[in-house]
Motif scaffolding. Structure first.
Motif, PDB file in Angstrom:
ATOM      1  N   PRO A  16       0.795  -1.243   0.000  1.00 21.79           N
ATOM      2  CA  PRO A  16       0.000   0.000   0.000  1.00 21.79           C
ATOM      3  C   PRO A  16       0.819   1.281   0.000  1.00 21.79           C
ATOM      4  O   PRO A  16       0.254   2.360   0.122  1.00 21.79           O
ATOM      5  CB  PRO A  16      -0.774  -0.115   1.322  1.00 21.79           C
ATOM      6  CG  PRO A  16       0.178  -0.810   2.239  1.00 21.79           C
ATOM      7  CD  PRO A  16       0.967  -1.763   1.359  1.00 21.79           C
ATOM      8  N   SER A 124     -10.268   8.862  -0.665  1.00 17.54           N
ATOM      9  CA  SER A 124      -8.873   8.494  -0.411  1.00 17.54           C
ATOM     10  C   SER A 124      -8.263   7.653  -1.517  1.00 17.54           C
ATOM     11  O   SER A 124      -8.880   6.717  -2.016  1.00 17.54           O
ATOM     12  CB  SER A 124      -8.796   7.708   0.888  1.00 17.54           C
ATOM     13  OG  SER A 124      -7.482   7.264   1.100  1.00 17.54           O
ATOM     14  N   LYS A 126      -5.891   5.793  -0.765  1.00 20.63           N
ATOM     15  CA  LYS A 126      -5.431   4.598  -0.059  1.00 20.63           C
ATOM     16  C   LYS A 126      -6.510   3.517  -0.075  1.00 20.63           C
ATOM     17  O   LYS A 126      -6.272   2.400   0.363  1.00 20.63           O
ATOM     18  CB  LYS A 126      -5.075   4.950   1.381  1.00 20.63           C
ATOM     19  CG  LYS A 126      -3.853   5.855   1.486  1.00 20.63           C
ATOM     20  CD  LYS A 126      -3.321   5.938   2.897  1.00 20.63           C
ATOM     21  CE  LYS A 126      -4.108   6.887   3.758  1.00 20.63           C
ATOM     22  NZ  LYS A 126      -3.947   8.315   3.412  1.00 20.63           N
ATOM     23  N   CYS A 127      -7.709   3.883  -0.542  1.00 19.25           N
ATOM     24  CA  CYS A 127      -8.794   2.907  -0.619  1.00 19.25           C
ATOM     25  C   CYS A 127      -8.789   2.240  -1.992  1.00 19.25           C
ATOM     26  O   CYS A 127      -8.034   2.607  -2.880  1.00 19.25           O
ATOM     27  CB  CYS A 127     -10.122   3.595  -0.367  1.00 19.25           C
ATOM     28  SG  CYS A 127     -10.338   4.017   1.358  1.00 19.25           S
ATOM     29  N   GLN A 350       0.590   7.844  -4.319  1.00 19.12           N
ATOM     30  CA  GLN A 350      -0.136   6.910  -3.457  1.00 19.12           C
ATOM     31  C   GLN A 350      -0.450   5.637  -4.228  1.00 19.12           C
ATOM     32  O   GLN A 350      -0.520   5.629  -5.455  1.00 19.12           O
ATOM     33  CB  GLN A 350      -1.428   7.562  -2.963  1.00 19.12           C
ATOM     34  CG  GLN A 350      -1.166   8.748  -2.067  1.00 19.12           C
ATOM     35  CD  GLN A 350      -1.939   8.716  -0.759  1.00 19.12           C
ATOM     36  OE1 GLN A 350      -2.505   7.691  -0.372  1.00 19.12           O
ATOM     37  NE2 GLN A 350      -1.959   9.820  -0.059  1.00 19.12           N
ATOM     38  N   ASN A 351      -0.701   4.563  -3.487  1.00 14.83           N
ATOM     39  CA  ASN A 351      -0.828   3.264  -4.160  1.00 14.83           C
ATOM     40  C   ASN A 351      -2.013   3.205  -5.108  1.00 14.83           C
ATOM     41  O   ASN A 351      -1.988   2.480  -6.090  1.00 14.83           O
ATOM     42  CB  ASN A 351      -0.903   2.125  -3.137  1.00 14.83           C
ATOM     43  CG  ASN A 351      -2.185   2.146  -2.333  1.00 14.83           C
ATOM     44  OD1 ASN A 351      -2.697   3.210  -2.014  1.00 14.83           O
ATOM     45  ND2 ASN A 351      -2.702   0.989  -2.022  1.00 14.83           N
ATOM     46  N   ASN A 352      -3.073   3.994  -4.815  1.00 13.68           N
ATOM     47  CA  ASN A 352      -4.220   3.929  -5.721  1.00 13.68           C
ATOM     48  C   ASN A 352      -4.663   5.313  -6.192  1.00 13.68           C
ATOM     49  O   ASN A 352      -5.847   5.538  -6.442  1.00 13.68           O
ATOM     50  CB  ASN A 352      -5.398   3.196  -5.070  1.00 13.68           C
ATOM     51  CG  ASN A 352      -6.412   2.767  -6.117  1.00 13.68           C
ATOM     52  OD1 ASN A 352      -6.044   2.440  -7.253  1.00 13.68           O
ATOM     53  ND2 ASN A 352      -7.680   2.784  -5.766  1.00 13.68           N
ATOM     54  N   GLU A 418      -8.318  10.492   4.516  1.00 14.60           N
ATOM     55  CA  GLU A 418      -7.428  11.610   4.189  1.00 14.60           C
ATOM     56  C   GLU A 418      -7.146  12.368   5.477  1.00 14.60           C
ATOM     57  O   GLU A 418      -7.901  12.281   6.437  1.00 14.60           O
ATOM     58  CB  GLU A 418      -8.079  12.563   3.182  1.00 14.60           C
ATOM     59  CG  GLU A 418      -8.250  11.951   1.823  1.00 14.60           C
ATOM     60  CD  GLU A 418      -7.193  12.367   0.810  1.00 14.60           C
ATOM     61  OE1 GLU A 418      -6.859  13.551   0.743  1.00 14.60           O
ATOM     62  OE2 GLU A 418      -6.705  11.497   0.080  1.00 14.60           O
ATOM     63  N   PHE A 463      -5.343  -1.890   4.379  1.00 18.76           N
ATOM     64  CA  PHE A 463      -5.358  -2.545   3.076  1.00 18.76           C
ATOM     65  C   PHE A 463      -5.372  -4.077   3.146  1.00 18.76           C
ATOM     66  O   PHE A 463      -6.147  -4.713   2.416  1.00 18.76           O
ATOM     67  CB  PHE A 463      -4.179  -2.033   2.246  1.00 18.76           C
ATOM     68  CG  PHE A 463      -4.433  -2.185   0.797  1.00 18.76           C
ATOM     69  CD1 PHE A 463      -5.377  -1.401   0.179  1.00 18.76           C
ATOM     70  CD2 PHE A 463      -3.777  -3.151   0.071  1.00 18.76           C
ATOM     71  CE1 PHE A 463      -5.659  -1.563  -1.156  1.00 18.76           C
ATOM     72  CE2 PHE A 463      -4.051  -3.320  -1.262  1.00 18.76           C
ATOM     73  CZ  PHE A 463      -4.992  -2.525  -1.876  1.00 18.76           C
ATOM     74  N   TRP A 599       5.886   7.604   4.805  1.00 20.87           N
ATOM     75  CA  TRP A 599       4.956   7.789   3.709  1.00 20.87           C
ATOM     76  C   TRP A 599       3.924   8.836   4.081  1.00 20.87           C
ATOM     77  O   TRP A 599       3.242   8.728   5.105  1.00 20.87           O
ATOM     78  CB  TRP A 599       4.274   6.457   3.418  1.00 20.87           C
ATOM     79  CG  TRP A 599       3.562   6.418   2.130  1.00 20.87           C
ATOM     80  CD1 TRP A 599       4.070   6.644   0.889  1.00 20.87           C
ATOM     81  CD2 TRP A 599       2.188   6.114   1.947  1.00 20.87           C
ATOM     82  NE1 TRP A 599       3.108   6.505  -0.054  1.00 20.87           N
ATOM     83  CE2 TRP A 599       1.939   6.172   0.563  1.00 20.87           C
ATOM     84  CE3 TRP A 599       1.143   5.794   2.806  1.00 20.87           C
ATOM     85  CZ2 TRP A 599       0.686   5.936   0.030  1.00 20.87           C
ATOM     86  CZ3 TRP A 599      -0.096   5.547   2.273  1.00 20.87           C
ATOM     87  CH2 TRP A 599      -0.308   5.626   0.889  1.00 20.87           C
ATOM     88  N   HIS A 600       3.865   9.876   3.296  1.00 27.66           N
ATOM     89  CA  HIS A 600       2.848  10.909   3.433  1.00 27.66           C
ATOM     90  C   HIS A 600       2.755  11.436   4.864  1.00 27.66           C
ATOM     91  O   HIS A 600       3.780  11.755   5.435  1.00 27.66           O
ATOM     92  CB  HIS A 600       1.525  10.412   2.863  1.00 27.66           C
ATOM     93  CG  HIS A 600       1.667  10.284   1.365  1.00 27.66           C
ATOM     94  ND1 HIS A 600       1.237  11.240   0.495  1.00 27.66           N
ATOM     95  CD2 HIS A 600       2.294   9.356   0.622  1.00 27.66           C
ATOM     96  CE1 HIS A 600       1.569  10.892  -0.736  1.00 27.66           C
ATOM     97  NE2 HIS A 600       2.203   9.756  -0.683  1.00 27.66           N
TER      98      HIS A 600
END
Ligand code: SF4
Length: 703
Positions: A16, A124, A126-127, A350-352, A418, A463, A599-600
């Motif tokens: 993630p 997000s 991340k979702c 970000q991953n997504n 977020e 995740f 990360w972030h």
């Protein structure tokens, strides 16, 4: 180490922690993830970086939210002083029924009293894709407007704006793995060894095999050792540098006539525009040599196949869209698009973030970047969303929404995954805005800095605790699989969104993420030939996929662009200064970014034991000479002050940073970088200028 008998289960999923989207095998023992190994995904080919390999134990951290929380009637004023391990002075536990009712009624009441536009949403990256799709649908359907956005606004919104305008698509034209077929590759405004570490391994291999790597960045970095050319130019002078490079290509007639004639428009105006940007003049602006500009121009233009990679150093400026326009023009001039070893590749963070944008989690467009202003598009969604009228007005973006919240025009928010109380520029302004809200619903896995301001907190899933699809920087749609249960009563995000939607009066009957994915396919051409079963069986399919057994196209636009007449466009860009330039009071340049281990906003990685042990303290980097002038030893502390605030952080000596510059990672709440950053926006992408602010650096011991 361990072999399969040491584990109860092994589940293939996706890391993630960045847009590379490495496939990972999660080893489960007694309901906990105990190990992660890289597997042979299309992006990572078995590799993982330190975050993917050692960053997973945040999901078992004692701070995980395990029950819904409601703000206590006798809670102190909303603010930043809630201990995530002991929030009971501010919040009390609630049942899911009570919390969902409170969350939805609070937002629904605002809708009734003040109208739908009194409520906005942040989703997000991340979702999963399905969750991003549901979230934007909920805001559009339940509140009747497009004021829904996510963190793409803070990373590549300007790149997407330029790409949509000039090539008709917001996604990469080639996977980063295509570098193996390139002769020359430019990496500009990106630090892949820290931010996309597995992608960086492919870049290093390319250089080792004899490929010509060109790194353009105001800050030095590890890739410099592998680069044939490293141009450390003055921050904020990207357009000058790129126009200087293109001037050489134009004046020396190194451009690809055939390609320009066959696939582009606007060349002649562009050629006239670019003649003014001589390498001598541009070199002076950029603080480099004209010979360096000439060398880079000749290498890239003469290459058989060249690629361009870029990151936040390009996009996070008030001229971010102009920067990206220049990169597109450079690739078009040389015909470096649509063939093996060529392409334009904004490295997604970000991953997504690619998938969430594709799924419509942006205010101007519906899924697949279909414009809300287009009546045919609205009609399509009215049909799929069972009669919902889509608002024809493009919605507000992240920073614009926070501004309206500050002014009291937006009174309620639903924030999913977020953390604007850490991630927004000029964050004290964002925090004051959040404190003004009449009703804030936060759905997250930790009590984040943003959740401190919530009225209702809904405990969500990390995740590895849910199944769903994600899309990486390469346009690869991949299947993330559930490995462990969420702790306590925490629920999968898509279920919570559905429960919220139904309480807000929508009649949703999704039972599985697969149902959501199938609905997405009804409006998203990018998902043609990509089915849930294929993703379950194959793990990943790159879009576009041309048939049910096509693994997808790594390179696109070889036969034209999705624009009028199939032609890409040259858009001239002018040199504009940053919004805030150094002066006597604030004589240095502040630039912010990520570092390898975090990360972030750090909500996950600072709770990952190995990563936090390696990088436990808020820090910044300064040139050793600057530190000496300040009388600060490496490891000592410096005070950083901008027009917006002051923080004190540990200082590292780093020769990669120019003497008039300070680099500041933004993962640390105790010294939040965004207290200092400037909220000035790029006019097209509406992205803030995180990469440039005027700052004063002092030794606190001098007081
Ligand atoms: Fe995870 Fe990115 Fe590292 Fe891959 S490169 S392991 S996706 S953080």
């Amino acid at each position: 180490q361990g072999d399969s008998k040491d584990f109860d289960d092994e589940v293939s999923s996706i890391c993630p922690f960045c847009g590379v989207g490495c496939q990972v095998s999660l080893k489960v023992k007694d309901g906990a993830i105990v190990k992660a190994d890289g597997i042979n995904g299309p992006a990572n080919e078995g590799r993982l970086c330190v975050k993917g390999r050692f960053g997973f134990d945040y999901i078992h951290h004692p701070h995980r939210l395990t029950k819904p929380l409601i703000r206590r009637d006798d809670a102190p004023e909303k603010g930043l002083n809630v201990d995530p391990g002991n929030p009971w002075t501010h919040f009390r536990e609630a049942t899911w029924e009570e919390a969902l009712d409170a969350a939805a009624h609070g937002l629904g009441d605002l809708r009734s009293f003040y109208g739908g536009k009194s409520v906005a949403g942040f989703g997000s990256a991340k979702c999963t894709n399905e969750e991003a799709y549901l979230f934007q649908k909920l805001i559009r359907q339940a509140f009747g407007h497009n004021n829904v956005d996510h963190c793409t606004r803070l990373c590549h919104a300007s790149s997407v704006a330029a790409m949509m305008e000039n090539i008709g698509s917001g996604a990469v034209t080639a996977t980063f793995n295509e570098i193996e077929n390139a002769d020359v590759a430019i990496v500009i405004g990106a630090n892949p060894t820290e931010n996309h570490p597995v992608a960086a391994t492919f870049f290093k291999q390319f250089a080792k095999r004899g490929g010509e790597l060109i790194v353009l960045d105001p800050r030095g970095q590890a890739l410099k050792r592998h680069a044939a050319h490293m141009l450390q130019f003055r921050p904020g002078t990207d357009v000058a540098l790129l126009n200087g490079i293109m001037n050489v290509i134009v004046e020396e007639k190194l451009y690809d006539r055939q390609y320009i004639e066959g696939f582009t428009e606007g060349f002649f105006e562009f050629r006239e525009h670019i003649r003014a940007f001589t390498p001598e003049r541009m070199a002076e602006l950029c603080g480099i040599e004209a010979a360096q500009i000439r060398a880079v121009a000749r290498s890239f233009a003469r290459a058989r196949a060249g690629m361009i990679f870029w990151g936040m150093g390009v996009s996070q400026h008030i001229h971010g869209t102009d920067n990206a326009r220049c990169l597109i023009s450079l690739a078009l001039l040389c015909g470096h698009v649509g063939r093996p070893g060529t392409g334009l590749h904004p490295l997604r963070g970000q991953n997504n973030v690619q998938g969430a944008s594709d799924a419509g989690l942006i205010p101007q467009v519906l899924p697949d970047y279909q414009n809300v202003t287009d009546p045919e598009v609205r009609e399509l969604f009215r049909h799929i969303w069972k009669g919902t009228q889509i608002d024809a007005t493009p919605g507000l973006t992240v920073v614009e929404i926070m501004d309206r919240v500050y002014r009291g025009e937006i009174r309620g928010m639903y924030i999913l995954g977020e953390n604007p109380a850490m991630s927004d520029p000029d964050v004290e302004h964002a925090r004051k805005a959040l404190a003004h809200l009449d009703h804030l619903v936060v759905q997250d896995i930790f009590l984040t800095e943003t959740a401190n301001y919530a009225d209702v907190i809904l405990p969500a899933s990390a995740f590895p605790e849910k199944t769903g699809t994600v899309t990486n920087t390469n346009r690869q749609v991949q299947m993330g699989r559930k490995a462990v249960d969420a702790p306590g009563e925490a629920r999968e995000d898509w279920r919570i969104i559905v429960d919220m939607a139904n309480r807000l009066g929508l009649d949703w009957d999704y039972d599985t993420p697969r149902m959501v994915f199938n609905e997405m396919k009804m409006s998203m051409r990018s998902l043609h030939h990509i089915t849930w079963s294929r993703l379950e069986n194959e793990g990943a399919v790159t879009y576009p996929s041309l048939s049910n057994d096509d693994p997808g196209q790594p390179i696109v636009f070889g036969d034209g662009f999705p624009r009028r007449a199939g032609r890409a466009m040259f858009t001239p860009a002018r040199v504009t200064p940053p919004a805030e330039v150094p002066d006597e009071r604030y004589p240095m340049i502040l630039t912010t970014g990520r570092q390898l281990e975090h990360w972030h906003t750090g909500s996950m990685t600072r709770r990952a034991s190995v990563l936090d042990a390696v990088e436990p303290e808020a820090n910044c980097s300064l040139h050793p000479k600057t530190l000496r002038k300040l009388g600060v030893e490496p490891g000592g502390h410096v005070r950083l002050t901008t027009r917006r605030g002051t923080i004190t952080v540990m200082a590292r000596a780093d020769r990669a940073v120019a003497e008039d510059m300070v680099f500041l990672p933004f993962a640390y709440v105790e010294a939040a970088a965004n207290i200092l950053t400037n909220a000035a926006l790029d006019p097209y992408g509406k992205i803030p200028e995180f990469k440039f602010a005027a700052v004063r650096v002092e030794n606190p011991l001098d007081d």
